[in-house]
Design an enzyme around this catalytic site. Sequence first.
Site, short mmCIF file in Angstrom:
data_model
loop_
_atom_site.label_atom_id
_atom_site.label_comp_id
_atom_site.label_asym_id
_atom_site.label_seq_id
_atom_site.Cartn_x
_atom_site.Cartn_y
_atom_site.Cartn_z
N GLY A 172 16.01 1.10 28.27
CA GLY A 172 15.47 1.00 29.64
C GLY A 172 15.36 -0.46 30.02
N GLU A 242 7.45 -5.41 36.12
CA GLU A 242 8.58 -6.20 36.63
C GLU A 242 9.88 -5.83 35.91
OE1 GLU A 242 7.17 -10.59 37.47
OE2 GLU A 242 6.34 -9.84 35.61
N PHE A 243 9.78 -5.32 34.66
CA PHE A 243 11.00 -5.15 33.86
C PHE A 243 11.17 -3.74 33.28
CE2 PHE A 243 9.41 -9.51 33.44
CZ PHE A 243 10.44 -10.17 34.10
N THR A 245 11.23 0.47 32.94
CA THR A 245 11.92 1.45 33.79
C THR A 245 11.21 2.81 33.78
OG1 THR A 245 13.25 2.23 31.92
CG2 THR A 245 14.16 0.39 33.23
N LEU A 307 15.12 12.58 21.60
CA LEU A 307 15.52 13.95 21.95
C LEU A 307 16.67 13.99 22.95
CD1 LEU A 307 12.01 15.69 22.28
CD2 LEU A 307 13.53 15.61 20.30
N ARG A 450 3.05 -15.86 25.08
CA ARG A 450 3.30 -15.55 23.68
C ARG A 450 4.52 -16.33 23.14
NH1 ARG A 450 4.57 -10.54 21.07
NH2 ARG A 450 6.48 -10.63 22.30
N TYR A 513 -7.71 -2.57 24.15
CA TYR A 513 -6.50 -3.38 23.99
C TYR A 513 -6.90 -4.66 23.26
CZ TYR A 513 -2.11 -5.31 25.89
OH TYR A 513 -0.86 -5.83 26.07
#
Length: 594
Positions: A172, A242-243, A245, A307, A450, A513
């Site tokens: 994706g 933004e990236f 899908t 799958l 990062r 998180y």
Amino acid sequence: MTSPVTTPNGSRIYPEPLPPKAEDVESLDVWGFEDTRFSVNPNGHAVLLGHRYELSGQELPRLLPWVRDVLGIELDPRDVHESSYPTSIAPPRENAPFRTEISQFLSDGQITDAGRLRLRHGHGHSQDEMFAIKHERLERIPDLVVFPESDEQVAQLIAAAKRHDVVLIPFGGGTNVTGALRCDADEERMIVSVDMHRMGSVVWIDRANQMACIRAGAVGRNINAQLAAQGLTMGHDPDSVEFSTLGGWIATNASGMKKNKYGNIEDLVLDVTVATANGKLERATCVPRESIGSDLRRLLFGSEGTLGIITSAIVKVFPLPEVETYGSVVFPTLADGIAFMRELARESTPPSSVRLVDNAQFKFGMALKTADTGLKIWKSRLEQFVVVNLKGFKPDQMVVCTLVFEGTRRDVARQQSEVYRLAKKHGGMQAGAENGRRGYQLTYSIAYIRDFLMDFYIIAESFETSAAWSDVFPLISNVKKRLEAEYAARRLPGKVFVTARVTQVYQTGAAIYFYFGFYYKGVPHPSQVYNELEAIAREEILRSGGSLSHHHGVGKVRRSFLPEVMSPAALEWKRELKRSLDPANIFGSGNQKW
Ligand SMILES: Cc1cc2nc3c(=O)[nH]c(=O)nc-3n(C[C@H](O)[C@H](O)[C@H](O)COP(=O)(O)OP(=O)(O)OC[C@H]3O[C@@H](n4cnc5c(N)ncnc54)[C@H](O)[C@@H]3O)c2cc1C
């Protein structure tokens, strides 16, 4: 963009596909757009290059001092761990009959074995993958990348893969953080990455029934733009929007920051079309709810490419809110903030997004402040004086909660008064809309940090979980203590950085998180050390009542934990499901293989 077509007999709009933007080229070796990355300027200060984000072009004088302080190190911006990207790219394995067959229905421009593209399709954005492409090596990467443009081509690819015993891995946005796209090193067969970007259009929008049919390769930012042009939204905004899908969201069972108002991905998707090794899974109609036996669609959420290939989905859409506004509240301690979140989730309707960051992340937010001048310095000092001296908040304990309110003016006003009433009850003090807005805006820029820090021998990554309310606070504290103790026991350099935020609230619990990072100069195999420590943190999470994952998924990073969270009968069912849909293991990425 030309104007959309409306069918004569219905309310469906068929929007023109968005033309690709020349400036939206993505980096292959680091996160994000090519035009954006952090750098150190001649003053020795961090600066975000480019022009896309609010932070772009701004000098951040506090960021590097903050890093030095939290990690207890002497970070010298001239001492760079030079990236050797691309470290080494193994030659592709060939399967000539497969290649001959696919070249009968795919054009040359839809097939590539170019090294850097194969490499990019062999990883997501987990720390070990990013470390490997810069400093080590990915053992195995796809041998070929293909770009199908229609459902028919996807079906033909699957048929060819079956005939010639080839592995297909759907791709994706490549943003996962679970090793889901990494190829198993012991896979002998040819591996083909099926890049879905060319199947990325919004097919139709049915305004009257609030649905849209979207192809699975559609990237979040384009979905948002196309729906917004019609005054609509899907309301799914993961931090990677933004990236990432639509197909990736379904395949990983993703969660967006506004889930309180719109729902998680499984609440938003009404129907999904999937090409499997046994044929197409699709439905005749799309209705709001049915009772027709077990809902097989559910099994596709979180299937991680094992799958079949999701080719499109019908999703809910909503009118854009009349008002979108932000808010923030500071609390004296994390426990106060969590008590507020808990009561908010139970007694009230939480706003679209509510996030609580601990003291370390609160300070991180401060470290991302730009150089203040004049009135700004005065105002910020005055605010600090009020919070610390008049209200008695302790700088090393206070935490902040950021909020997004959406709806009609009346709804928003009602939500705000309810939220601030509850916040006050738990010792909270309003910290203004601007601080809240800034917190959310920073999300997209923070994602670039990062890779920047890895240039200075700092390895960092996030991991997440969910837990019942009564476990939230103890879990956070157990994980922090455990990582600190393990870090010290290994005599690793400086101090470990562990921080947590509560990112989603439910009536029964919350999503948590963590960010975790350390300085690795002089540490042999730092990425491996990171993985060992993260696995220990995961054990601690499970021991403290947390889930294996709230939204990142399992992939390869967490697959060995599956027997700890599922019973033998459930695991056997999972195995049988895979066998029944994909007996030859064409979708052999190895995700969730325990
Ligand atoms: C900075 C950052 C922020 C993030 N924020 C969030 C967040 O807020 N919420 C969240 O849920 N996640 C978040 N993530 C994780 C990641 O973005 C999600 O897991 C996302 O859903 C992955 O989508 P993708 O399109 O990039 O999928 P990929 O990474 O390309 O693939 C992920 C998995 O899905 C499979 N897959 C992809 N497309 C298809 C398809 N069409 N059919 C079948 N299988 C497919 C792949 O084979 C792979 O197993 C974040 C990651 C980063 C790096």
